[in-house]
Motif scaffolding. Structure first.
Motif, PDB file in Angstrom:
ATOM      1  N   TYR A   1      -4.400   7.584  -0.590  1.00 29.08           N
ATOM      2  CA  TYR A   1      -3.907   6.887   0.605  1.00 29.08           C
ATOM      3  C   TYR A   1      -4.533   7.418   1.889  1.00 29.08           C
ATOM      4  CZ  TYR A   1      -0.234   4.550  -2.056  1.00 29.08           C
ATOM      5  OH  TYR A   1       0.446   3.749  -2.942  1.00 29.08           O
TER       6      TYR A   1
ATOM      7  N   PHE B   1      -5.091  -1.951  -0.126  1.00 28.78           N
ATOM      8  CA  PHE B   1      -4.284  -3.168  -0.311  1.00 28.78           C
ATOM      9  C   PHE B   1      -5.141  -4.439  -0.339  1.00 28.78           C
ATOM     10  CE2 PHE B   1      -1.726  -0.075   1.937  1.00 28.78           C
ATOM     11  CZ  PHE B   1      -0.644   0.028   1.102  1.00 28.78           C
TER      12      PHE B   1
ATOM     13  N   THR C   1       1.028  -6.399  -2.272  1.00 22.77           N
ATOM     14  CA  THR C   1       2.486  -6.224  -2.351  1.00 22.77           C
ATOM     15  C   THR C   1       3.232  -7.474  -1.866  1.00 22.77           C
ATOM     16  OG1 THR C   1       2.539  -5.274  -0.155  1.00 22.77           O
ATOM     17  CG2 THR C   1       2.281  -3.737  -1.981  1.00 22.77           C
TER      18      THR C   1
ATOM     19  N   GLY D   1       6.833   4.390   4.415  1.00 21.96           N
ATOM     20  CA  GLY D   1       5.610   3.901   3.775  1.00 21.96           C
ATOM     21  C   GLY D   1       5.287   2.462   4.139  1.00 21.96           C
ATOM     22  N   PRO D   2       4.991   2.196   5.413  1.00 24.07           N
ATOM     23  CA  PRO D   2       4.828   0.795   5.852  1.00 24.07           C
ATOM     24  C   PRO D   2       3.522   0.114   5.425  1.00 24.07           C
ATOM     25  CG  PRO D   2       5.251   2.289   7.720  1.00 24.07           C
ATOM     26  CD  PRO D   2       4.912   3.145   6.538  1.00 24.07           C
ATOM     27  N   GLY D   3       2.612   0.821   4.767  1.00 24.31           N
ATOM     28  CA  GLY D   3       1.383   0.174   4.287  1.00 24.31           C
ATOM     29  C   GLY D   3       0.593  -0.436   5.423  1.00 24.31           C
TER      30      GLY D   3
ATOM     31  N   VAL E   1       7.650   6.046   8.923  1.00 28.66           N
ATOM     32  CA  VAL E   1       7.327   7.299   8.234  1.00 28.66           C
ATOM     33  C   VAL E   1       6.071   7.045   7.409  1.00 28.66           C
ATOM     34  CG1 VAL E   1       8.142   9.076   6.645  1.00 28.66           C
ATOM     35  CG2 VAL E   1       9.761   7.921   8.167  1.00 28.66           C
ATOM     36  N   GLU E   2       4.977   7.642   7.825  1.00 35.52           N
ATOM     37  CA  GLU E   2       3.691   7.356   7.182  1.00 35.52           C
ATOM     38  C   GLU E   2       2.813   8.596   7.252  1.00 35.52           C
ATOM     39  OE1 GLU E   2       2.033   4.374   5.603  1.00 35.52           O
ATOM     40  OE2 GLU E   2       1.182   6.313   5.101  1.00 35.52           O
ATOM     41  N   THR E   3       2.330   9.035   6.106  1.00 35.19           N
ATOM     42  CA  THR E   3       1.495  10.237   6.092  1.00 35.19           C
ATOM     43  C   THR E   3       0.009   9.904   6.237  1.00 35.19           C
ATOM     44  OG1 THR E   3       1.817  10.071   3.713  1.00 35.19           O
ATOM     45  CG2 THR E   3       2.933  11.877   4.823  1.00 35.19           C
ATOM     46  N   SER E   4      -0.364   8.657   5.977  1.00 39.47           N
ATOM     47  CA  SER E   4      -1.787   8.316   5.975  1.00 39.47           C
ATOM     48  C   SER E   4      -2.260   7.914   7.377  1.00 39.47           C
ATOM     49  CB  SER E   4      -2.019   7.168   4.987  1.00 39.47           C
ATOM     50  OG  SER E   4      -3.240   6.536   5.268  1.00 39.47           O
TER      51      SER E   4
ATOM     52  N   LEU F   1      -3.817   4.408   7.308  1.00 34.49           N
ATOM     53  CA  LEU F   1      -2.863   3.290   7.326  1.00 34.49           C
ATOM     54  C   LEU F   1      -2.132   3.214   8.672  1.00 34.49           C
ATOM     55  CD1 LEU F   1      -1.556   3.389   3.654  1.00 34.49           C
ATOM     56  CD2 LEU F   1      -2.939   1.618   4.705  1.00 34.49           C
TER      57      LEU F   1
ATOM     58  N   HIS G   1       9.890  -0.170   0.927  1.00 33.51           N
ATOM     59  CA  HIS G   1       9.348  -1.091  -0.076  1.00 33.51           C
ATOM     60  C   HIS G   1       8.152  -0.439  -0.749  1.00 33.51           C
ATOM     61  CE1 HIS G   1       6.897  -4.510  -1.554  1.00 33.51           C
ATOM     62  NE2 HIS G   1       8.077  -4.829  -2.036  1.00 33.51           N
ATOM     63  N   GLU G   2       8.216  -0.285  -2.058  1.00 32.63           N
ATOM     64  CA  GLU G   2       7.153   0.380  -2.821  1.00 32.63           C
ATOM     65  C   GLU G   2       6.815   1.740  -2.216  1.00 32.63           C
ATOM     66  OE1 GLU G   2       4.181  -1.347  -4.898  1.00 32.63           O
ATOM     67  OE2 GLU G   2       4.917  -3.391  -4.837  1.00 32.63           O
ATOM     68  N   PHE G   3       7.825   2.481  -1.883  1.00 37.07           N
ATOM     69  CA  PHE G   3       7.626   3.836  -1.350  1.00 37.07           C
ATOM     70  C   PHE G   3       8.006   4.862  -2.415  1.00 37.07           C
ATOM     71  CE2 PHE G   3       9.612   7.579   0.645  1.00 37.07           C
ATOM     72  CZ  PHE G   3       8.534   8.046   1.391  1.00 37.07           C
TER      73      PHE G   3
ATOM     74  N   LEU H   1       6.142   8.601  -5.018  1.00 37.00           N
ATOM     75  CA  LEU H   1       6.532   9.995  -4.788  1.00 37.00           C
ATOM     76  C   LEU H   1       6.332  10.840  -6.056  1.00 37.00           C
ATOM     77  CD1 LEU H   1       9.743   9.531  -2.611  1.00 37.00           C
ATOM     78  CD2 LEU H   1       7.388   9.936  -1.872  1.00 37.00           C
TER      79      LEU H   1
HETATM   80  N1  SAH Z   1       5.477  -0.707   1.918  1.00 40.57           N
HETATM   81  C1  SAH Z   1       4.100  -1.150   1.877  1.00 40.57           C
HETATM   82  C2  SAH Z   1       3.137  -0.122   1.277  1.00 40.57           C
HETATM   83  C3  SAH Z   1       3.444   0.459  -0.067  1.00 40.57           C
HETATM   84  S1  SAH Z   1       2.257   1.650  -0.631  1.00 40.57           S
HETATM   85  C4  SAH Z   1       4.007  -2.472   1.156  1.00 40.57           C
HETATM   86  O1  SAH Z   1       4.884  -2.764   0.377  1.00 40.57           O
HETATM   87  O2  SAH Z   1       3.047  -3.195   1.346  1.00 40.57           O
HETATM   88  C5  SAH Z   1       3.011   3.205  -0.256  1.00 40.57           C
HETATM   89  C6  SAH Z   1       3.047   3.568   1.207  1.00 40.57           C
HETATM   90  O3  SAH Z   1       3.753   4.805   1.340  1.00 40.57           O
HETATM   91  C7  SAH Z   1       1.707   3.803   1.882  1.00 40.57           C
HETATM   92  O4  SAH Z   1       1.814   3.393   3.222  1.00 40.57           O
HETATM   93  C8  SAH Z   1       1.541   5.322   1.785  1.00 40.57           C
HETATM   94  O5  SAH Z   1       0.629   5.837   2.715  1.00 40.57           O
HETATM   95  C9  SAH Z   1       2.953   5.760   2.050  1.00 40.57           C
HETATM   96  N2  SAH Z   1       3.338   7.068   1.530  1.00 40.57           N
HETATM   97  C10 SAH Z   1       3.170   7.515   0.277  1.00 40.57           C
HETATM   98  N3  SAH Z   1       3.737   8.741   0.134  1.00 40.57           N
HETATM   99  C11 SAH Z   1       4.294   9.041   1.325  1.00 40.57           C
HETATM  100  C12 SAH Z   1       5.054  10.159   1.807  1.00 40.57           C
HETATM  101  N4  SAH Z   1       5.343  11.182   1.033  1.00 40.57           N
HETATM  102  N5  SAH Z   1       5.475  10.132   3.080  1.00 40.57           N
HETATM  103  C13 SAH Z   1       5.201   9.059   3.878  1.00 40.57           C
HETATM  104  N6  SAH Z   1       4.480   7.984   3.473  1.00 40.57           N
HETATM  105  C14 SAH Z   1       4.033   7.978   2.211  1.00 40.57           C
END
Ligand code: SAH
Length: 478
Positions: free
Chosen positions: A82, A90, A98, A133-135, A165-168, A171, A211-213, A217
């Motif tokens: 990521y 994506f 997604t 994890g807003p992608g 909350v986003e670590t990348s 993104l 969503h898909e977060f 993990l």
């Molecule tokens: N919610 C979005 C993206 C899903 S992908 C969608 O559905 O389209 C996972 C997302 O979580 C990515 O943005 C990734 O960078 C973020 N992510 C993954 N592990 C994380 C963590 N430990 N803390 C914060 N963000 C994280």
């Protein structure tokens, strides 16, 4: 055969995966998936940067946990999947697509649910949005659009803050661009955080979406070796001779952990370069994770479990963020003391992901170019994911908020009025556009795909009074 470009490919394997309830067989390291490349014309892929890091770490200190493996592959600050701006991640060029990217209706119905919760809570004067994890920022953009449009006249300026909350970093750049128009229009503050811990408490009504977060993990893999004990299954080097005491497994694995004489590999030809190994002794992970849920106690020897303490902790943090007043007790004089009421202003949340209301033992999988690949293939360049154990998330949040569901995504969308929204949206569109909108909505509800593989878990700060059965009133559509 369903096209993998149709939706987020990484959910396709779900239905064929065994849950722990049925995976009572001891884990076996199948040597068959170790491919040996004989000639240079069929050479294994070059060692990736992440692969080198993990191989070196194993060389220095022995096998690593699956949590370390997954976290390094996805979140290494420069080479993680990521993190590297070179990865498109994506969409059709990336490895998956997604739900919010498939149809705007998805985010719109999430926003409608949020507004309904806000109304039931007495329409507090300020709200804030939080996303984990807003992608690409698409879901948040759709939610903000609906909330501001629907409240602009009666409650202008209702939305005060957005926390992402986003670590990348890569993104984040995309999210900044996507949300820029709303920052101007709504005047609300948008803040990015590396972790949930950094989100301040607030008297505003908090609306959270993930969503898909949770599927991204890190988790630990453990196996029950007898009636009482668990051992950790870790990631070892496939290049290490199997008699290495640090990586050798005890029963029930050792019988299958032999390499036929004369076959031990030329290191250059072994692929994948990792294998699984059962730890001979208890580890902190095998001791600590096995007690995370009482559901694990009665599993049969041989059962495998993917347990994510990070998910447990983050779900708890989320619940704390809503910080509601405690529920009115069924018996009058057991009123919660005022001092226990946290400062936050209550709220609601949705966790949407694939998985089920149970634990899994064999759902870890990798995706590259919309196809399933071995989890040890091209580390750092493939998406890695596991099914979410929604029951664990409920257990984590249990005493802090009311949780609702999980419901299948299909049920959630139908009950939230997806067909009504789609018919409104298509009224003035060309036939071609109309078909695209309808097809996208159907894909989200597909009973043999996304519609049932994805689940929706709701949670709300405690409201209302307990009924005679001790339960709080249900929350629609759960
Ligand atoms: N919610 C979005 C993206 C899903 S992908 C969608 O559905 O389209 C996972 C997302 O979580 C990515 O943005 C990734 O960078 C973020 N992510 C993954 N592990 C994380 C963590 N430990 N803390 C914060 N963000 C994280």
């Amino acid at each position: 055969m369903l096209s993998f470009t149709a939706f987020r490919a990484r959910n396709r394997a779900v239905s064929s995966l065994r849950s722990i309830a049925t995976s009572a067989k001891p884990y076996r390291t199948t040597r068959s998936f170790l491919r040996h490349y004989a000639s240079t014309t069929n050479a294994p892929p070059p060692v990736t940067k992440v692969e080198k890091l993990i191989l070196d770490s194993i060389k220095a200190t022995g096998p690593v946990s699956f949590a370390t493996y997954m976290q390094t592959c996805l979140a290494h600050p420069t080479h993680g999947y990521y993190m590297d701006p070179e990865h498109p991640v994506f969409g059709s060029r990336g490895d998956f697509i997604t739900s919010p990217e498939i149809s705007q209706v998805f985010g719109e119905l999430v926003a409608i649910w949020f507004l309904a919760q806000w109304q039931s809570a007495g329409s507090p004067s300020a709200i804030r949005l939080v996303e984990l994890g807003p992608g690409r920022g698409t879901l948040m953009a759709d939610v903000v659009r609906v909330i501001t449009n629907l409240t602009a006249k009666l409650k202008p300026g209702l939305l005060k803050e957005i926390h992402l909350v986003e670590t990348s970093k890569a993104l984040r750049e995309i999210q900044i661009e996507k949300l820029a128009p709303f920052r101007g229009q709504t005047g609300c503050a948008v803040e990015w955080h590396d972790d949930l811990d950094y989100i301040p408490s607030s008297p505003a009504f908090t609306m959270v979406v993930a969503h898909e977060f949770f599927d991204a993990l890190p988790f630990y893999l453990i196996q029950k070796i007898n009636d009482k004990e668990w051992r950790e299954v870790r990631v070892a080097s496939a290049l290490t001779p199997l008699k290495d005491p640090r990586t050798e497994s005890t029963e029930p694995l050792s019988t299958t952990e032999t390499v036929p004489q004369g076959e031990h590999p030329d290191p250059e030809s072994v692929y994948p370069r990792f294998r699984r190994a059962l730890s001979p002794d208890p580890t902190a992970a095998s001791i600590g994770t096995a007690v995370l849920s009482p559901r694990y106690e009665n599993l049969a020897p041989g059962s495998l479990l993917e347990v994510s303490p990070t998910s447990y902790y983050k779900a708890r943090q989320l619940a704390t963020l809503l910080g509601s007043s405690k529920p009115k007790p069924a018996i009058e004089n057991t009123q919660t003391p005022e001092s226990n009421v946290p400062p936050n202003g209550g709220g609601c949340g949705l966790i949407i992901d694939y998985g089920d209301d149970k634990a899994f033992g064999n759902s870890f999988r990798a995706f590259k170019d919309h196809k399933i690949v071995d989890v040890f293939e091209r580390p750092g360049q493939c998406d890695l994911t596991t099914n979410v154990d929604f029951a664990l998330l409920r257990e984590a949040m249990g005493d802090l908020v009311s949780s609702h569901g999980p419901l299948t995504q299909r049920e959630f969308l139908i009950r939230m009025g997806i067909s009504f929204r789609v018919s409104n949206l298509t009224k003035t569109q060309s036939e071609e556009r109309k078909k695209a909108i309808v097809d996208a909505a159907e894909r989200l509800m597909d009973p043999t795909g996304m519609g049932t593989e994805y689940k929706v878990l709701g949670f709300t700060s405690f409201r209302g009074e307990r009924g005679e059965d001790g339960k709080l009133p249900p929350v629609y559509p759960f």
